[in-house]
Design a protein around this motif. Structure first.
Motif, short mmCIF file in Angstrom:
data_model
loop_
_atom_site.label_atom_id
_atom_site.label_comp_id
_atom_site.label_asym_id
_atom_site.label_seq_id
_atom_site.Cartn_x
_atom_site.Cartn_y
_atom_site.Cartn_z
N ASN A 177 0.80 -1.22 0.00
CA ASN A 177 0.00 0.00 0.00
C ASN A 177 0.84 1.28 0.00
N ASP A 178 2.13 1.16 0.25
CA ASP A 178 3.04 2.31 0.15
C ASP A 178 3.86 2.13 -1.12
N GLN A 179 3.53 2.86 -2.16
CA GLN A 179 4.15 2.66 -3.46
C GLN A 179 5.62 3.07 -3.49
N SER A 180 6.08 3.80 -2.47
CA SER A 180 7.48 4.20 -2.43
C SER A 180 8.38 3.07 -1.93
N ILE A 181 7.80 2.01 -1.39
CA ILE A 181 8.55 0.88 -0.86
C ILE A 181 8.42 -0.30 -1.80
N LYS A 182 9.54 -0.76 -2.34
CA LYS A 182 9.54 -1.86 -3.29
C LYS A 182 10.26 -3.10 -2.77
N THR A 183 11.01 -2.97 -1.67
CA THR A 183 11.75 -4.10 -1.12
C THR A 183 11.65 -4.09 0.40
N LEU A 184 11.94 -5.22 1.00
CA LEU A 184 11.99 -5.29 2.46
C LEU A 184 13.09 -4.40 3.00
N SER A 185 14.16 -4.25 2.24
CA SER A 185 15.24 -3.36 2.65
C SER A 185 14.73 -1.94 2.85
N GLU A 186 13.93 -1.46 1.91
CA GLU A 186 13.37 -0.11 2.03
C GLU A 186 12.37 -0.03 3.17
N LEU A 187 11.62 -1.11 3.41
CA LEU A 187 10.67 -1.11 4.53
C LEU A 187 11.41 -0.93 5.86
N TYR A 188 12.48 -1.70 6.06
CA TYR A 188 13.22 -1.58 7.32
C TYR A 188 13.95 -0.24 7.41
N GLN A 189 14.45 0.23 6.28
CA GLN A 189 15.15 1.53 6.28
C GLN A 189 14.20 2.63 6.75
N VAL A 190 12.99 2.64 6.22
CA VAL A 190 12.00 3.64 6.61
C VAL A 190 11.62 3.50 8.07
N ALA A 191 11.39 2.26 8.51
CA ALA A 191 10.96 2.03 9.89
C ALA A 191 12.04 2.41 10.90
N PHE A 192 13.30 2.03 10.63
CA PHE A 192 14.37 2.32 11.58
C PHE A 192 14.65 3.81 11.70
N LEU A 193 14.49 4.53 10.60
CA LEU A 193 14.72 5.98 10.65
C LEU A 193 13.55 6.70 11.33
N LYS A 194 12.34 6.25 11.07
CA LYS A 194 11.16 6.92 11.62
C LYS A 194 10.96 6.63 13.10
N GLU A 250 16.81 -0.56 17.82
CA GLU A 250 17.46 -0.88 16.54
C GLU A 250 17.85 0.39 15.80
N SER A 251 18.93 0.29 15.04
CA SER A 251 19.37 1.41 14.24
C SER A 251 19.96 0.91 12.94
N ILE A 252 20.01 1.80 11.96
CA ILE A 252 20.59 1.43 10.67
C ILE A 252 22.04 1.02 10.83
N SER A 253 22.77 1.69 11.72
CA SER A 253 24.20 1.40 11.87
C SER A 253 24.43 -0.03 12.36
N ILE A 254 23.59 -0.52 13.30
CA ILE A 254 23.74 -1.89 13.79
C ILE A 254 23.44 -2.89 12.67
N VAL A 255 22.35 -2.65 11.97
CA VAL A 255 21.97 -3.56 10.87
C VAL A 255 23.05 -3.57 9.79
N GLN A 256 23.56 -2.39 9.45
CA GLN A 256 24.59 -2.30 8.42
C GLN A 256 25.87 -3.01 8.87
N SER A 257 26.18 -2.94 10.15
CA SER A 257 27.38 -3.61 10.67
C SER A 257 27.26 -5.12 10.54
N ILE A 258 26.09 -5.66 10.88
CA ILE A 258 25.88 -7.11 10.76
C ILE A 258 25.96 -7.54 9.30
N PHE A 259 25.29 -6.80 8.44
CA PHE A 259 25.32 -7.10 7.00
C PHE A 259 26.75 -7.04 6.47
N SER A 260 27.48 -5.99 6.83
CA SER A 260 28.86 -5.83 6.35
C SER A 260 29.76 -6.93 6.87
N GLY A 261 29.56 -7.32 8.13
CA GLY A 261 30.35 -8.39 8.69
C GLY A 261 30.12 -9.70 7.97
#
Length: 544
Positions: free
Chosen positions: A71-88, A109-120
């Motif tokens: 229902n939110d046309q600006s979100i096309k992936t789960l990545s964008e869903l979490y990005q929006v949620a963690f920032l908001k 939760e924060s984007i930095s923690i998620v990005q660190s796990i992904f990067s690791g």
């Protein structure tokens, strides 16, 4: 004798009469919803083929309207869903777990923690995001999961209760090189993976921070992984799209097949559960979700993602050891009492165990039995009552001691088609005084097929409601179950929609057998469609 009233007296009398009127209205015998809401839950297509029922869609998306995607046309992936949620909602508590079965620890939760796990994961295990191959896969063999699909890796969830044969099948079928596991699973996992493709293990709750090389298998704590990821941060993959693979779920020990779910599939299911309830029953930032599903149950993941997107918090039950196959009802209820969820979800088998516990403890009480009978009469009148005399005398005590006292919505998956005449939904509406949403889900449909509507208190245990907004359903003749049956059409349940999976991993033949060229998926379940567009689940083909 005459009585004169001054202005203050008029105000007091008006206030008293107004309050009395409001109380009378609230306690009146009018139903919670207009009958048209209950009598028109689904939309029937005007045409149908021979040996099939008419196709049924949600009344929110009637014939001619496209099925819901997100229902939110600006979100096309789960990545964008979490990005929006963690920032908001970065100031909101996100994940909560009990430590040593006592204190609850909350994570913001924060984007930095998620990005660190992904990067690791990418740096340490040489994974490649969005490759659509096994080098994108991360196996998660645990009770709970930190995975969120933020960066483009593909999760392979494996239930903490899984047997060694199931674990080995998943590893061999997906050629996993990397696993994230609970500390209690480490020794068992090291023995089980010998001679397999697994080379990297990340232990979620380990206190060790150093890298360990165990006969060619590299073991890291989650903390060490995050630290290594922070040293070399990697951003989300720009190759991630709506149709990228998000997860492969190996769901059935009898016929183990990896169900491929894309970001589109999961977003459609998340959106369906978001728009399905009316506004005053939607999940919000004030809600706390707890569910009793294993990690590989897609409905559990969908509800978690929806709660995250809505800004709510998610609390997990206590972790279990790798050989703990039986759920300890008392332990889980003690967790619920402490976590105080507002949204709770579980499968019918566990809820039946809790029901048995409740009836064993309270069932001999005249007040309890009278209260259940009274509540059932309210339900037949179309009313959900949570503040009557019996709530004060008995039900409120059950809610507080067993569920924490705050549950306002219960999602109950697959009530089953056994011979019991008792509707489990009616029992929990009576005891909890909350809305009960009964769902019909499968891994192949990203959890979402049908769900009962809020305010429908029909005491029919086989009722699973109308199609979710991302789905359409039809019945196809099967043996004695036909579209011409009276009073209602019956047949094999076929479904189509944006949340239907794209196939089975590494098994083209099984994929072609399961999905018809025009998109219909055969659930191998038999059902009956009612005149209002809702469905009854009659049983599996093999069991009839």
């Amino acid at each position: 004798m005459t009585i004169e009233l001054n202005a203050l007296s008029y105000i007091l009398l008006t206030t008293i009469f107004s309050a009395a009127s409001i109380i009378a209205i609230q306690n009146g015998r009018h139903p919670d919803a207009h009958p048209i809401v209950i009598n028109s839950q689904g939309e029937f297509s005007p045409l149908r083929y021979a040996e099939e029922s008419a196709t049924v869609k949600s009344r929110m998306y009637p014939s001619g309207a496209p099925l819901l995607s997100f229902n939110d046309q600006s979100i096309k992936t789960l990545s964008e869903l979490y990005q929006v949620a963690f920032l908001k909602f970065k100031a909101n508590p996100f994940l909560g777990v009990r430590v040593h079965n006592q204190q609850v620890i909350w994570v913001y939760e924060s984007i930095s923690i998620v990005q660190s796990i992904f990067s690791g994961l990418v740096n340490v295990a040489n994974l490649v995001a969005c490759s659509e191959k096994s080098n994108s896969f991360v196996g998660i063999y645990a009770s709970t999961s930190p995975a969120c699909h933020w960066g483009g890796l593909v999760t392979i969830p494996i239930a903490a209760q899984a047997t060694s044969s199931h674990l080995l099948h998943v590893i061999r079928n997906t050629l996993l090189t990397t696993m994230v596991i609970d500390q209690t699973h480490l020794d068992f996992t090291l023995q089980a993976i010998e001679g397999t493709s697994v080379k990297y293990i990340i232990v979620i709750d380990s206190e060790e921070e150093s890298e360990i090389n165990y006969f060619g298998v590299f073991i890291f704590s989650l903390q060490a992984l995050k630290k290594l990821g922070q040293e070399k941060l990697i951003d989300r993959s720009n190759l991630l799209t709506y149709d990228s693979i998000a997860s492969v779920n190996d769901h059935d020990d009898q016929k183990p097949l990896g169900v491929i779910l894309t970001h589109k599939n999961l977003l459609s299911a998340i959106s369906s559960y978001k728009v399905h309830p009316p506004n005053n029953h939607k999940i919000t930032s004030k809600d706390r979700l707890v569910h009793s599903f294993a990690i590989d149950n897609v409905l559990g993941y969908v509800l978690q993602a929806l709660t995250t997107y809505s800004g709510g918090s998610i609390a997990f039950e206590d972790k279990i050891s790798h050989n703990d196959f039986n759920l300890d009802v008392e332990t889980i209820l003690s967790t619920l009492k402490q976590l105080k969820p507002t949204i709770y979800s579980s499968g019918a088998p566990f809820l039946k165990q809790v029901q048995k516990l409740i009836t064993n403890k309270y069932g001999n009480s005249f007040i309890f039995q009278r209260g259940i009978d009274r509540k059932n009469r309210y339900h037949l009148e179309g009313r959900l009552v949570s503040d009557c005399m019996y709530d004060m005398l008995v039900f409120r005590d059950i809610r507080q001691k067993m569920f924490g006292g705050h549950v306002r919505m219960l999602y109950m998956d697959d009530d089953g088609t056994d011979n019991s005449k008792l509707d489990l939904g009616s029992f929990y509406r009576a005891v909890l005084g909350s809305q009960v949403i009964k769902t019909f889900s499968r891994a192949e449909t990203s959890s979402g097929i049908a769900a009962t509507v809020v305010y429908d208190y029909t005491p029919e245990k086989k009722l699973v409601g109308p199609p979710l907004p991302s789905m359409e359903i039809k019945l196809v003749d099967y043996n004695e179950f036909t579209a011409e049956d009276l009073p209602n059409p019956r047949g094999e349940i076929h479904v189509r929609g944006n949340n239907v999976f794209v196939g089975y991993w590494n098994n083209i033949e099984a994929s072609m057998d399961a999905i018809h060229p025009d998109g219909w998926f055969n659930t191998n379940m038999v059902g009956e469609v009612l005149p209002n567009g809702s469905f009854l689940l009659l049983g599996s083909k093999n069991g009839l």
